[in-house]
Design a protein around this motif. Structure first.
Motif, short mmCIF file in Angstrom:
data_model
loop_
_atom_site.label_atom_id
_atom_site.label_comp_id
_atom_site.label_asym_id
_atom_site.label_seq_id
_atom_site.Cartn_x
_atom_site.Cartn_y
_atom_site.Cartn_z
N TYR A 9 67.82 67.81 32.94
CA TYR A 9 67.58 69.70 33.07
C TYR A 9 68.35 69.90 31.83
N GLN A 10 70.20 69.13 31.92
CA GLN A 10 70.63 69.87 30.81
C GLN A 10 70.18 70.71 29.24
N MET A 11 70.17 68.69 29.32
CA MET A 11 69.86 67.94 27.59
C MET A 11 68.20 68.51 27.38
N ILE A 12 67.37 69.22 27.97
CA ILE A 12 66.24 69.72 28.04
C ILE A 12 66.57 71.26 27.51
N GLU A 13 67.69 72.15 28.44
CA GLU A 13 67.31 73.18 27.52
C GLU A 13 68.06 73.72 26.23
N GLU A 14 68.90 72.11 26.37
CA GLU A 14 69.48 72.39 24.91
C GLU A 14 69.04 71.86 23.88
N THR A 15 67.85 71.95 24.08
CA THR A 15 66.99 70.74 23.20
C THR A 15 66.06 72.33 23.00
N TYR A 16 65.21 72.74 23.88
CA TYR A 16 63.99 73.64 23.72
C TYR A 16 63.68 74.85 24.25
N ALA A 17 64.30 76.26 23.24
CA ALA A 17 64.74 77.24 23.72
C ALA A 17 63.82 78.04 24.28
N MET A 18 64.07 77.89 25.93
CA MET A 18 63.47 79.68 26.83
C MET A 18 63.61 79.25 27.81
N PRO A 19 63.60 80.86 27.89
CA PRO A 19 63.87 81.36 28.74
C PRO A 19 63.86 81.23 31.04
N ASN A 20 62.51 80.57 30.89
CA ASN A 20 62.73 80.41 32.54
C ASN A 20 63.29 78.87 32.34
N LEU A 21 63.44 78.35 33.05
CA LEU A 21 63.73 76.87 33.83
C LEU A 21 64.19 77.26 35.34
N ARG A 22 63.21 76.29 35.87
CA ARG A 22 63.26 76.23 37.32
C ARG A 22 63.22 73.95 37.51
N TYR A 23 64.28 74.18 38.68
CA TYR A 23 65.28 72.40 37.90
C TYR A 23 65.07 72.07 39.31
N GLU A 24 64.17 71.13 40.47
CA GLU A 24 64.90 70.73 41.35
C GLU A 24 64.86 69.53 42.12
N ALA A 25 66.34 68.63 41.42
CA ALA A 25 66.21 66.95 41.81
C ALA A 25 66.62 66.14 43.14
N ILE A 26 66.14 65.75 43.77
CA ILE A 26 67.23 66.03 45.04
C ILE A 26 66.98 63.84 44.80
N ARG A 27 68.44 63.42 45.27
CA ARG A 27 68.28 61.75 44.69
C ARG A 27 68.62 61.24 46.59
N ALA A 28 67.77 60.30 46.62
CA ALA A 28 67.54 59.68 47.75
C ALA A 28 68.16 59.16 48.13
N TYR A 29 68.67 58.70 49.26
CA TYR A 29 69.98 57.39 49.27
C TYR A 29 68.08 55.77 49.67
N THR A 30 68.12 55.32 49.17
CA THR A 30 67.60 54.31 50.17
C THR A 30 68.25 52.88 50.75
N ASN A 31 67.78 51.40 50.95
CA ASN A 31 68.69 50.20 51.15
C ASN A 31 68.11 49.29 49.97
N LYS A 32 68.85 50.12 48.35
CA LYS A 32 68.62 49.00 47.44
C LYS A 32 69.95 49.08 46.58
N PRO A 33 70.27 48.69 45.92
CA PRO A 33 71.56 48.49 45.36
C PRO A 33 71.88 50.26 44.46
N PRO A 34 73.48 50.31 44.39
CA PRO A 34 73.30 51.46 43.89
C PRO A 34 73.13 51.89 42.53
#
Lengths: 766, 331
Positions: free
Chosen positions: A323-348
């Protein structure tokens, strides 16, 4: 700004000749007297409790010098942040992915070590496991970490402006959901460590992206002061984000060496390097964008699920940068961003230049769909929405120098965009994308770089910096900066880098910060040394020191090069007067220290921003779905090119990694039993030389005020922009959006068939 | 990974090699180019007590015509020789073309035709490291009784990955097999067993010695290989069409081989029959392609979706037939 004698000139990297001659040594090439060899025992279960480890039989095998298990380690957990400390470098209680370390052996040779490892008896209690991140987030899913409810590793939430209102008022809104499995770094050099633990301290040689960033956690895990840990690098065969953190291998080799009282070499197999180091996050991104009738973006809305694997690693950063790279690319006043990083039984999963590809590529495809509906050239849409110098992003970051519009225009001109877009024959397509790249974000007390410059009797200078060169040419970069600042030819500069006992702390090769921070520190140290030389030279030339300049090995009064004194003479004269020329300098990122990835995502984020535009052209076989990449064009605003050759190389690297690799080929796959099915170079596809077309590069200069000589970074914006460019070119060729990465022929063909079906379906209705 | 321990013997002659194979029957394997064997040894997929290195052995490294006009290729002929041989370029261009599609040039400089034909079948659940395999039960190919690729599968369907086998089969080739006691010649179609766990008829003590390709007249052959990248990859599916024309533009004596979708390359006689004496139009092509599609039953045992591999059998069949016919007409 153009009157430079060293910077701005094309020259090979400092490691080019040694590598071409075969002199370059990598960590696995090193040997020390009495050295023994390590081998790791790994978990055959994706999730299992360790009930007991019996090493007695292994210990009796002749040739075995040391065995380490959880009994030998302190309960220290590694984490990039204080709040993400979750990885025991040798697990105490349970293993969380198939392939995780359980024990390690040092023996007289690798065969004996492997034989001994196989004799270690582990009593396991297999636990229920979870492989899919969506399933991991469901209620009742097995917990990867007992103290992390819901398997949420990191949640990033940003909500600036009023997205719902903006979307309701928008002239057009479009959305899409995009998926991507994990990618692999595929460094050509499998991980290797040589460690020598003695009473005075431990020496460690290993590939890395910042030795100072490794020394601290290693000292913590071993329970000794940081000054006793000397981490060095020799030549490094690739980083790409995957050598960012301390590796369990560093710790295990050091501990084995301590126990065996001998140097230990631990070399990973290709499979270990693909499965037990770090991987690139798999992800699912939903994106919605709204525009006005004139094509101005009014809002962006994102929801991401990222598959983090077993540990947090750089999770908060990895879940935020898109989201940071995107808001530094495109000028727009309204931004909503939700990211959930899940734990799984796979390599980190760790850091990567461009991830998740679903977010960058997905947004770019949605933007092209909007442009199409508006009847607008996608280039025009990007020109209209570009940020500019002085622009303030929704999360309150101010953009400094910005050459984005120039990159769009020049890339378009070079690629023949106007002549081609909308005018290509069936099956052919062209696509464009732009991106910012943030440079140098604050990383606390280890986030800055320091440097020394000292003069030798013959007038040559030695630059001492913590910067690490792992392929991008950082050594040559600091040599050029020092030479320019000191007024010496580059041949007169020797560099000593990346050695925690010798070099000042450095933030490491993360966040594209090497040029502006490490390079900036070297420039400051060189300027300090030059001031000391000018003190002497002012005497010799009977001049005011403020009037002096240094160039091509000589010091003279500005404008009068005929009367000069050599730097060598000035340095020797200083020594004769009992004065050593010792320059020092440091450089810290320009950012709001109160900004925090999770708890406070507001404020100045980084020191500078690079900009890039990528254009790709493809031909798609509509019967097989196979995409042939015809050409790639990249224009990058690097601020100022310290070494144009290196900037071009970085653009090539970025284009390759994002386009043919990231969009078209790379993916890991998993069995239902949680096993990585293609952790090898036969079944994991990355592009070969024959899969990569010509890459045109264009260097754009903006002379950033913060960077040394106006420089920002070498070419990473292209590793983001080329994702959208290739994805949009495919979209343009087949007339529909592909939602799944990588766009292998089967995936493209499914998209073509779905489009055909929906078209014939709508025909029937009419 | 290191190699396991084994005796390494390098015979100087074919007779020596045969008697060694006889002495160490069942315990020995031969090493030619080694491009496949070394990986299998590292992964402990094979644990021979004895490896018989053929590098020093003379007598099987030729490409030549015999008195009857057949082409004879010694089993130790390197792939690089085959792709650059003037005789093969002239008379069997499809063989040269297929050879150039094998792996990458450095591998083709050491890999041999004998090795390519006796390449073990592959499966993404089988061709893994010892550690990887230790995390699951042994499959049929490893001597167990389950199949990881096909739930409840009772047969091993590991895939023939030779690029040369389908082409040579379409060219009507046979192979000479020698042993200490005897010598036999087997049509290539009979060389392959169709069993993933034991893909060819070579018995312990036997050595693949020679490939014999009959003189082929004015036929044209085309190999269509499905792969993802422009090099390196094993086939995900393969189609070979070899045919002549009757002078009026109709196909004659067609041979069509379906490959890399099961344990053995297979001639699809029903598809061949459809072409015989016919002028080829889109309808006929569709029928032939449909037959091939129905005979192809790839399963999820390579790094690509079997849905796609099967679908491509159809597309590649049409392309191969069209191109073979064009070439044959031009001949």
């Amino acid at each position: 700004m153009t009157d430079f004698s060293v910077v701005g000139k094309r020259r090979p990297r400092l490691d080019t000749i040694p590598r071409a001659l075969g002199e370059a040594k990598f960590s696995a090439d090193l040997g020390l007297p009495g050295m023994v060899y390590g081998k790791v025992l790994r978990s055959p279960y994706p999730h299992a409790r360790i009930l007991n480890i019996d090493t007695s039989q292994a210990e009796r095998l002749p040739g075995v010098k040391a065995i380490i298990t959880s009994k030998d380690v302190m309960p220290y957990k590694w984490g990039v942040f204080a709040y993400t400390r979750d990885q025991q470098l040798l697990p105490l209680d349970k293993t969380r992915y198939l392939g995780e370390e359980v024990a390690a052996v040092a023996a007289v040779d690798e065969d004996t070590a492997a034989e001994a490892a196989a004799l270690i008896r582990v009593e396991w209690e297999p636990l229920p496991y979870v492989i899919d991140p969506l399933a991991a987030l469901e209620e009742g899913a097995p917990l990867v970490h007992e103290d992390k409810p819901g398997n949420v590793s990191v949640r990033i939430f940003v909500d600036e402006g009023d997205v719902d209102n903006a979307m309701a008022d928008a002239y057009l809104v479009d959305e899409g959901e995009f998926t991507s499995p994990e990618e692999n770094y595929c460094m050509l050099e499998p991980y290797a460590v040589v460690a020598n633990y003695e009473s005075t301290g431990v020496d460690i040689w290993c590939p890395n992206a910042g030795p100072h960033m490794k020394a601290r956690p290693i000292s913590n895990a071993l329970g000794i002061p940081t000054s006793m840990v000397r981490v060095r690098k020799v030549h490094i065969g690739g980083h790409h984000g995957g050598r960012s953190e301390v590796s369990p291998a560093d710790f295990m080799a050091a501990l084995l060496s301590k126990k065996a009282r001998r140097p230990v070499k631990l070399v990973y197999t290709r499979e270990e390097n693909m499965n037990c180091v770090r991987q690139v996050h798999g992800a699912r991104t939903w994106v919605r964008a709204g525009v006005t009738k004139e094509g101005k973006l009014v809002g962006l809305d994102f929801k991401l699920i990222m598959d983090g694997g077993a540990y947090a690693s750089t999770g908060p950063i990895a879940a935020s940068v898109a989201y940071q790279m995107i808001e530094e690319t495109y000028a727009m006043p309204n931004l909503r961003y939700e990211a959930i990083r899940a734990y799984t039984n796979k390599p980190p999963r760790g850091m990567y230049p461009h991830h998740p590809r679903t977010t960058y590529g997905g947004l770019e495809m949605v933007l092209d769909a909007l442009a199409e509906k508006l009847g607008m050239d996608p280039m025009e849409l990007r020109l209209r929405n570009s940020v500019y110098e002085g622009y303030v992003t929704p999360t309150k970051t101010v953009i400094s120098s910005c050459g984005q519009i120039e990159t769009i225009q020049r890339a378009a001109e070079k690629a023949g965009w106007k002549e081609k877009y909308g005018k290509l024959p069936p099956g052919r397509g062209i696509g464009m994308s732009s991106s910012a790249c943030l440079i140098g974000f604050p990383m606390g007390i280890r986030g800055g770089s320091g440097a020394f410059v000292r003069f030798n009797e013959d007038g040559d200078a030695t630059v001492i910096s913590g910067v690490v060169d792992n392929g991008q040419g950082n050594d040559a970069m600091i040599a050029a900066i020092a030479a320019e600042e000191l007024g010496l030819p580059i041949e007169a500069i020797k560099v000593v880098t990346a050695d925690t006992s010798m070099t000042p702390s450095d933030q490491g090769a993360y966040s594209q910060a090497s040029t502006i921070l490490s390079g900036g520190a070297v420039k400051a140290a060189a300027a300090d040394a030059k001031r000391q030389l000018f003190d002497v030279a002012a005497d010799l030339l009977e001049a005011n020191k403020e009037d002096l300049v240094a160039r091509d090995g000589k010091i003279f009064i500005k404008g009068s090069p005929e009367k000069s004194v050599s730097l060598a003479k000035a340095a020797r004269t200083a020594l004769g007067r009992d004065k050593a020329i010792l320059g020092r300098g440091d450089r810290w990122p320009k950012g709001d220290h109160k900004r925090e990835w999770v708890s406070n995502p507001r404020g100045q984020l980084a020191s500078a921003f690079s900009y890039g535009t990528a254009i790709a052209e493809v031909e798609v076989d509509m019967e097989t779905g196979r995409v042939k990449l015809l050409n790639m064009t990249a224009a990058h605003d690097c601020g100022y090119p310290i070494n144009p050759l290196s900037v071009e190389q970085q653009m090539h690297r970025s284009a390759l990694e994002a386009g043919p690799a990231g969009v078209m080929l790379e993916r890991h796959a998993w069995t239902a039993a949680g096993q990585n099915i293609n952790a090898n170079f036969t079944d994991y596809w990355f592009p070969l030389a024959t899969d990569v077309p010509n890459i045109e590069t264009i260097i754009v200069t903006t002379n950033d005020k913060f960077g040394p000589f106006g420089a920002k970074e070498g070419g990473l914006s292209i590793s983001i922009a080329m994702i959208g460019a290739v994805a949009n070119a495919i979209r343009n060729a087949i007339g529909t959006t592909v939602h799944d990465f990588p766009m292998t022929p089967d995936v493209v063909l499914r998209a073509i068939e779905a489009r055909n079906e929906s078209e014939s379906g709508s025909t029937t209705h009419e | 990974m290191q190699l396991p321990r084994f005796d390494f013997i390098q015979p100087a002659t074919i007779d020596e090699a045969c008697s060694l194979l006889d002495e160490r029957k069942g315990d020995a394997t031969v090493l030619a180019g080694g491009t496949d064997l070394l990986i299998e040894l590292r992964r402990r997929l094979r644990k021979p007590g004895c490896v018989i290195g053929l590098k020093e052995m003379r007598g099987l490294d030729y490409i030549q015509k015999d008195d009857g006009g057949d082409l004879r290729i010694g089993a130790l002929a390197r792939l690089q020789w085959i792709e650059s041989s003037p005789i093969i370029a002239e008379e069997y261009p499809a063989l040269a073309q297929a050879t150039r599609l094998v792996a990458v040039p450095p591998i083709r400089r050491v890999a041999t035709i004998g090795g390519n034909l006796s390449l073990d079948t592959r499966c993404i659940y089988y061709n893994q490291s010892e550690f990887w395999r230790s995390a699951q039960a042994d499959c049929i190919k490893l001597g167990g009784d389950i199949c990881h690729a096909v739930p409840k599968g009772r047969r091993c369907l590991a895939v023939c990955q030779s690029d040369l086998a389908p082409v040579l089969m379409a060219l009507g080739a046979s192979v000479k097999i020698v042993s200490a006691e005897a010598e036999r010649t087997v049509a290539l179609a009979d060389f392959f067993t169709g069993k993933g766990e034991k893909p060819n008829v070579l018995a312990p003590g036997e050595l693949l010695a020679e490939v014999i390709i009959p003189s082929d007249g004015q036929r044209a052959a085309v190999y269509e290989k499905l792969r993802i990248r422009e090099g390196m990859d094993f086939p995900l599916a393969g189609i070979v069409v070899s045919l002549g024309t009757d002078g009026q533009g109709a196909a004659a004596g067609a041979r069509i081989v379906l490959s890399a979708v099961g344990p053995a390359p297979t001639r699809i006689v029903e598809a061949e029959g459809l072409l015989e004496g016919k002028r080829i139009d889109d309808d006929l092509l569709e029928q032939v392609a449909q037959v091939m599609f129905e005979r192809a039953h790839p399963v999820a045992n390579l790094a690509m979706d079997p849905w796609y591999r099967r679908k491509m059998v159809k597309v590649l069949t049409k392309r191969a037939v069209r191109q073979a016919l064009e070439t044959a007409k031009a001949n």
